[in-house]
Design a protein around this motif. Structure first.
Motif, PDB file in Angstrom:
ATOM      1  N   ARG A  12       0.851  -1.190   0.000  1.00  0.00           N
ATOM      2  CA  ARG A  12       0.000   0.000   0.000  1.00  0.00           C
ATOM      3  C   ARG A  12       0.896   1.253   0.000  1.00  0.00           C
ATOM      4  N   ASN A  62      -7.437   2.232  -2.549  1.00  0.00           N
ATOM      5  CA  ASN A  62      -6.409   1.208  -2.359  1.00  0.00           C
ATOM      6  C   ASN A  62      -5.196   1.499  -3.244  1.00  0.00           C
ATOM      7  N   HIS A  64      -1.473   1.626  -4.437  1.00  0.00           N
ATOM      8  CA  HIS A  64      -0.339   0.728  -4.204  1.00  0.00           C
ATOM      9  C   HIS A  64       0.897   1.204  -4.951  1.00  0.00           C
ATOM     10  N   THR A  78      -3.942   2.188  -8.520  1.00  0.00           N
ATOM     11  CA  THR A  78      -4.918   2.095  -7.438  1.00  0.00           C
ATOM     12  C   THR A  78      -6.173   1.345  -7.880  1.00  0.00           C
ATOM     13  N   LEU A 120      -7.165  -8.069  -5.181  1.00  0.00           N
ATOM     14  CA  LEU A 120      -7.566  -7.352  -3.961  1.00  0.00           C
ATOM     15  C   LEU A 120      -9.059  -6.988  -4.039  1.00  0.00           C
ATOM     16  N   ARG A 124     -12.149  -8.547  -1.795  1.00  0.00           N
ATOM     17  CA  ARG A 124     -12.977  -7.688  -0.923  1.00  0.00           C
ATOM     18  C   ARG A 124     -14.448  -7.767  -1.303  1.00  0.00           C
TER      19      ARG A 124
END
Ligand code: ACO
Length: 157
Positions: A12, A62, A64, A78, A120, A124
């Protein structure tokens, strides 16, 4: 299945990544004047913005980075998670602002970053992950497992 080069990692984005992220994004578009304190404020906003679903709390933003063995930012991107009404208040991931440093392009870092962000979002609970790109990048995203779907449009001032 490609792997990151030895010593490289994906994590992150943090406030300390200011210079590296701003520099890396210049391969994508005009970044403009972004001060260190604006960047720090933005990172705090991204970290503080969460979706509450039942007892779970999910980060909406999010961002990264991929860093090399020296800690230099060599790629960034992201996935933004949107909660909708449709699909039973379903979640959709939006991949945005993908950039790989010019001297590292063509070494699978873009692919690995997209795979990481896509996983990711699905982990989620996103039922789909979408993105907009230039025609010249369609082949890259197809290699990442995406397919053409719809037409991108914009309205600018
Ligand atoms: N067209 C077709 N195939 C491509 C392209 C392309 N433009 N770019 C890469 N590929 C292929 C590679 O040849 C490779 O194929 P292989 O596995 O058969 O060898 C595969 O896609 C993976 O390529 P990577 O090495 O992971 O690509 P890279 O790390 O260079 O990242 C990226 C690609 C992100 C487009 C990079 O070149 C870049 O930063 N470009 C400038 C900024 C940009 O355009 N970003 C995308 C904006 S769209 C968005 O943000 C949603």
């Amino acid at each position: 299945m490609p792997a990151l080069p030895p010593g490289y990692s994906i994590r992150r984005l943090e406030a300390k990544d200011y210079e590296g992220v701003v520099e890396t994004l210049k391969v994508l578009t005009v970044v403009g004047d972004v001060t260190k304190s604006q960047f720090e404020e933005l990172v705090k906003y991204w970290n503080d913005t969460t979706l509450h679903i039942g007892v779970h709390s999910l980060p909406v933003y999010n961002p990264h980075v991929v860093v090399d063995e020296t800690g230099r930012v060599v790629a960034t991107g992201t996935v933004f998670i949107e909660r909708k009404i449709i699909r039973g208040c379903g979640l959709v991931g939006h991949v945005e602002d993908i950039a790989v440093a010019e001297d590292q392009q063509g070494t699978q870092l873009g692919l690995l970053l997209i795979q990481h962000l896509t996983k990711l979002a699905h982990d989620r609970g996103c039922y789909k992950v979408i993105l907009d790109c230039d025609q010249k990048n369609v082949g890259f995203y197809e290699k990442c497992g995406y397919r053409r779907c719809g037409v991108e449009m914009d309205h600018r001032l």
